[in-house]
Design a protein around this motif. Structure first.
Motif, PDB file in Angstrom:
ATOM      1  N   LEU A  83      33.310  40.972  46.342  1.00 14.72           N
ATOM      2  CA  LEU A  83      34.700  41.411  46.478  1.00 14.72           C
ATOM      3  C   LEU A  83      34.803  42.922  46.373  1.00 14.72           C
ATOM      4  O   LEU A  83      34.001  43.564  45.695  1.00 14.72           O
ATOM      5  CB  LEU A  83      35.567  40.782  45.384  1.00 14.72           C
ATOM      6  N   ARG A  84      35.813  43.489  47.013  1.00 16.13           N
ATOM      7  CA  ARG A  84      36.114  44.900  46.807  1.00 16.13           C
ATOM      8  C   ARG A  84      36.841  45.113  45.483  1.00 16.13           C
ATOM      9  O   ARG A  84      36.670  46.137  44.830  1.00 16.13           O
ATOM     10  CB  ARG A  84      36.975  45.421  47.964  1.00 16.13           C
ATOM     11  N   ASP A  85      37.669  44.130  45.116  1.00 21.43           N
ATOM     12  CA  ASP A  85      38.475  44.250  43.908  1.00 21.43           C
ATOM     13  C   ASP A  85      38.599  42.872  43.280  1.00 21.43           C
ATOM     14  O   ASP A  85      39.057  41.924  43.928  1.00 21.43           O
ATOM     15  CB  ASP A  85      39.856  44.803  44.258  1.00 21.43           C
ATOM     16  N   ALA A  86      38.191  42.746  42.031  1.00 18.44           N
ATOM     17  CA  ALA A  86      38.289  41.456  41.347  1.00 18.44           C
ATOM     18  C   ALA A  86      39.727  40.977  41.225  1.00 18.44           C
ATOM     19  O   ALA A  86      39.980  39.779  41.040  1.00 18.44           O
ATOM     20  CB  ALA A  86      37.648  41.553  39.966  1.00 18.44           C
ATOM     21  N   GLY A  87      40.678  41.884  41.357  1.00 19.01           N
ATOM     22  CA  GLY A  87      42.083  41.505  41.305  1.00 19.01           C
ATOM     23  C   GLY A  87      42.489  40.562  42.405  1.00 19.01           C
ATOM     24  O   GLY A  87      43.555  39.913  42.322  1.00 19.01           O
ATOM     25  N   ALA A  88      41.650  40.431  43.453  1.00 18.36           N
ATOM     26  CA  ALA A  88      41.940  39.501  44.544  1.00 18.36           C
ATOM     27  C   ALA A  88      41.945  38.049  44.079  1.00 18.36           C
ATOM     28  O   ALA A  88      42.457  37.172  44.784  1.00 18.36           O
ATOM     29  CB  ALA A  88      40.916  39.681  45.666  1.00 18.36           C
ATOM     30  N   LEU A  89      41.403  37.793  42.894  1.00 19.23           N
ATOM     31  CA  LEU A  89      41.342  36.414  42.380  1.00 19.23           C
ATOM     32  C   LEU A  89      42.565  36.057  41.548  1.00 19.23           C
ATOM     33  O   LEU A  89      42.658  34.933  41.046  1.00 19.23           O
ATOM     34  CB  LEU A  89      40.079  36.231  41.533  1.00 19.23           C
TER      35      LEU A  89
END
Length: 295
Positions: A228-234
């Motif tokens: 992922l580019r950003d774990a916030g996508a989860l």
């Protein structure tokens, strides 16, 4: 402890009775490999699959880099319903289209097997956990329950120690030298298991797999990538998740498991105090996974 050596002692290999692969007397994590089938996927890559169990629900199991169906089967031993085990591209009999590949490609493999088999639950180990995270970032409501075992990377590539180990594995497999491959693979075993009949049997099984199937060149760049580019996508993932990590595991830093558990809104984190849990905590691990998925 005695030093590592290859080939194994005369009684170090698996015992064989009748046709088919043999097994060790005790302790090997991987099960003998049964007959599998090749599945055509919508994205044009045929993937090797094994379907076991009966009824609903259906759980898909995604393996780690350089592993496969045999090494993921123990995780599903207590899981109810049908179980879909498969090989990512470049592993086993699965196709190896021109590379290099990304975690998006692996997520497509995983999604195809899950969709074609009607899976509602998912298990991902190491590389498979990364592919599962990539899938969830695009389709956060795809699964009803999740298990992520020893995640190796999330929004940053693997560390230097892990990349060096995996590079050594690729080079050893490419050389075709069994002793060189054995020297790298033996690091997967806890020290207390090495140079035991069970350890030699596991090592021989892994060598048979790696030297028979090889590792496709398209896999080589994956350790330098992040799922992922950003774990916030989860943050939009709604399913309950069990994240399992191990302290002291160089290939799967416990910090990655902690970060992943924090990123998933409904995650439970369990950390074992030492690596090699398929040898040291096998019964607890299988019970923990099956209890969570069957809940």
């Amino acid at each position: 402890m005695r030093g590592f050596r290859w080939p194994p002692p005369p009684d170090g290999g698996p015992r064989t009775w009748g046709p088919g692969p043999g097994g060790p007397r005790t302790g090997r994590p991987a099960l003998p490999e049964p007959e599998t089938e090749l599945i055509a996927t919508p994205h044009g890559v045929r993937l090797e699959q094994l379907l076991t169990g009966a009824g609903d629900p259906v759980t898909v199991f995604a393996h780690g880099l350089g592993n496969g169906i045999a090494t993921t089967r123990p995780f599903g031993s207590g899981v109810t319903g049908r179980k879909l085990f498969f090989q990512f591209r470049g592993h086993g009999r699965s196709d190896a289209p021109p590379g290099p590949w990304s975690y998006l490609d692996l997520a497509r493999d995983l999604r195809s097997i899950a969709d074609l088999g009607g899976a509602t639950r998912a298990f991902g180990a190491s590389l498979g956990a990364g592919a599962l995270c990539r899938l969830l970032a695009e389709s956060p409501e795809r699964f009803e329950r999740l298990v992520l075992f020893l995640p190796a990377a999330l929004d940053r590539p693997r560390g230097e120690v892990a990349r060096a180990r995996l590079t050594a594995l690729f080079e050893a497999v490419e050389s075709g030298d069994a002793a060189a491959v054995a020297d790298v693979v033996q690091a997967e075993l806890p020290p207390a298991v090495r140079n035991t009949p069970a350890g030699w049997a596991y090592l021989r099984q892994r060598l048979d797999q790696l030297l028979r199937d090889g590792l496709a060149p398209g896999l080589a760049s994956l350790p330098e990538q992040a799922p992922l580019r950003d774990a916030g996508a989860l943050a939009a993932v709604t399913a309950p998740a069990l994240v399992i990590g191990c302290a002291g595991d160089d290939l799967h830093p416990v910090e990655v498991a902690e970060q992943l558990a924090a990123a998933l809104p409904r995650a439970t984190l369990h950390v074992y105090d030492r690596p090699g849990v398929l040898w040291t905590e096998r019964a607890d691990l299988r019970s923990r996974i099956s209890a969570f998925l069957n809940e």
